[in-house]
Scaffold this motif. Structure first.
Motif, short mmCIF file in Angstrom:
data_model
loop_
_atom_site.label_atom_id
_atom_site.label_comp_id
_atom_site.label_asym_id
_atom_site.label_seq_id
_atom_site.Cartn_x
_atom_site.Cartn_y
_atom_site.Cartn_z
N LYS A 188 0.81 -1.22 -0.08
CA LYS A 188 0.08 0.05 -0.15
C LYS A 188 0.88 1.35 -0.07
N THR A 189 0.85 2.17 -1.06
CA THR A 189 1.58 3.15 -1.15
C THR A 189 0.59 4.65 -1.28
N LEU A 190 0.89 5.77 -0.81
CA LEU A 190 0.64 6.85 -0.97
C LEU A 190 0.43 7.37 -2.42
N ILE A 191 1.31 7.26 -3.05
CA ILE A 191 1.35 7.48 -4.50
C ILE A 191 1.88 6.29 -5.39
N VAL A 192 1.74 6.34 -6.56
CA VAL A 192 2.52 5.21 -7.57
C VAL A 192 3.80 5.54 -7.68
N PRO A 193 4.69 4.57 -7.35
CA PRO A 193 6.10 4.92 -7.35
C PRO A 193 6.69 5.29 -8.77
N ILE A 194 7.66 6.07 -8.88
CA ILE A 194 8.37 6.10 -10.31
C ILE A 194 9.24 4.82 -10.47
N ILE A 195 9.22 4.01 -11.45
CA ILE A 195 9.87 2.91 -11.58
C ILE A 195 10.91 2.95 -12.53
N GLU A 196 12.08 2.44 -12.12
CA GLU A 196 13.26 2.68 -12.96
C GLU A 196 13.22 1.36 -13.74
N LYS A 197 13.36 1.50 -15.12
CA LYS A 197 13.21 0.21 -15.92
C LYS A 197 14.31 0.60 -17.28
N ARG A 198 15.22 -0.47 -17.36
CA ARG A 198 16.17 -0.60 -18.62
C ARG A 198 15.45 -0.65 -19.70
N LEU A 199 15.87 -0.42 -20.91
CA LEU A 199 15.27 -0.64 -22.29
C LEU A 199 15.53 -2.13 -22.46
N ALA A 200 16.49 -2.77 -22.00
CA ALA A 200 16.71 -4.17 -22.62
C ALA A 200 16.13 -5.24 -21.91
#
Length: 454
Positions: free
Chosen positions: A430-442
């Protein structure tokens, strides 16, 4: 006998003359369609730049000292971390960035016998502890040490989806710290924007809005602030990004009558790094470190070529450190102050990035500021849109990562070498906001290849 000036024998060539010659050489092809391309930020890149084109008087403040080589050390065992710091400083590192596991770390033990003259130490705290900051302040004052404490509750909110406690209590503690300590304590963890797929204008605007939240909510702040920036692969644009950021932060600080030093800590992005053909990561990080240095970073911490899938190891750290040592001591990247000055292309891109970022920043503030737009999901949505566009370019082969989506080595097997999980981790909570997710292109293509390994 005086020597004639060779250049006086040639008539200057104007922008109009160059364009006419280029148009002639194109043999009927359209100049704009053939030679001008548009970046993801909406900046039209021309085939040449000339000093007779009107540019604003761009003034960027260069760091007072040449860039320093920073070594990251995660503190789990204080004695081992202390020994590693001593060894690393003897082998070329010039600053140490300690990341604390918890608030029970003994600062005195961690810093035992470490040299304090002309060495900057950073203490990254992924928690909020007034007592520990006071302890660090006492140590730094007593030993006349140069220390930065790196705390960023907004960055924590963006990454984890929650405050350390809540907005009111987190800022109550920050204001208490600001009133009691003279050492820098605040950092802006802006690398998350780049690593999640934001374009350069978004990165600059969100970082500026990030800082503005602290300026608004911590009236007593008068200490230098540090900004952690991730550097991508677009060489000249990344140089311009750091230069544009200096302009923007100076503009913002002057609006508050602040005269605060801004200390930039740069590191290569993870977004374009790969598990397969991992040695290419060294080439990527080298150009990214070059952009960081030429852009005016105060300190650079390199990303080991195997950081995605290997735990910290001596070999990976040594190679990453040596890349920076070669740039500094063999390529002399520390010898020229503001080397990008006068490069018309970089000056033009710097100006346009700053203007576009300032416009987006004003729009964010008009609509409630960064925290408000994080809560309603606007920032996350905009980053996702930008990331999706870049992912489509990669998936279609228009954005190339050699060894991954172009010229892959089919005999390259990695399944048995993964000490770390190199993909986005799912953590339902459960979170207050939707987290910013780091993701690689590959990531997608790598997962498919791993599933097919025998």
């Amino acid at each position: 006998m005086s020597t004639p000036n060779l250049f006086n024998q040639f008539e200057p060539i104007s922008t109009k003359q160059w364009k006419q010659q280029i148009q002639f050489e194109l043999k009927g092809l359209d100049y704009n369609e053939t030679l001008v391309w548009e970046s993801p930020e909406g900046i039209k890149v021309k085939p040449f730049y000339h000093n007779d084109e009107t540019l604003s008087n761009i003034s960027t403040v260069a760091p007072k000292k040449p860039f320093t080589i920073i070594q990251n050390i995660f503190v789990h065992d204080v004695r081992k971390s202390n020994a590693r710091a001593l060894d690393t400083l003897q082998r070329g590192a010039e600053s140490i960035l300690f990341t604390f596991e918890n608030d029970s770390v003994s600062v005195e033990q961690l810093m035992q016998n470490l040299p304090l003259q002309n060495i900057t130490y950073y203490f990254h705290l992924p928690f909020l502890s007034i007592d520990l900051v006071n302890t660090i302040h006492t140590f730094a004052t007593k030993n006349n040490a140069t220390v930065y404490t790196l705390i960023d509750p907004i960055g924590h909110l963006e990454k984890e989806g929650n405050w350390f406690e809540n907005l009111e209590k987190d800022f109550e503690k920050l204001n208490a710290i600001a009133s009691k300590t003279s050492i820098p304590f605040l950092t802006i963890s802006s690398g998350i924007y780049q690593n999640a797929g934001a374009n350069i204008v978004q990165q600059l605007a969100y970082t500026l809005a990030h800082i503005n939240e602290y300026f608004n909510r911590i009236p007593a702040i008068n200490q230098p602030i540090s900004v952690e920036i991730s550097v991508g692969t677009n060489y000249f644009f990344e140089i311009a990004k750091l230069r544009a950021f200096r302009i923007l932060i100076n503009t913002l600080a002057s609006a508050y009558d602040h005269n605060l030093e801004c200390h930039i800590i740069a590191t290569p992005t993870k977004r374009n790094k790969t598990v397969y053909d991992y040695n290419v990561n060294m080439l990527r990080t080298t150009t990214e470190c070059m952009s960081a240095i030429l852009g005016g970073a105060d300190g650079v911490t390199n990303l080991p070529y195997d950081a995605l899938y290997h735990k910290d190891n001596e070999f990976g750290d040594r190679i990453a450190r040596n890349q920076l040592l070669v740039l500094k001591h063999e390529s002399y990247f520390d010898k020229v102050n503001n080397p990008a000055d006068g490069a018309y292309y970089i000056e033009s891109v710097t100006e346009q990035l700053a203007e576009k970022a300032l416009e987006l920043f004003k729009d964010i503030e008009k609509n409630g500021g960064l925290i408000s737009q994080l809560i309603d999901g606007t920032i996350q949505r905009k980053i996702n849109e930008s990331a999706h566009k870049e992912q489509e370019l990669f998936d279609s082969g228009k954005e190339v990562l050699l060894g991954t989506n172009k010229y892959p080595n089919k005999n390259d097997h990695m399944k048995n070498d993964l000490e770390l999980y190199p993909f986005v981790k799912q953590n339902t909570r459960k979170t207050l906001i939707v987290p910013i997710i780091e993701k690689r292109l590959a990531e997608k293509i790598e997962q498919e290849r791993l599933s097919q390994e025998q």
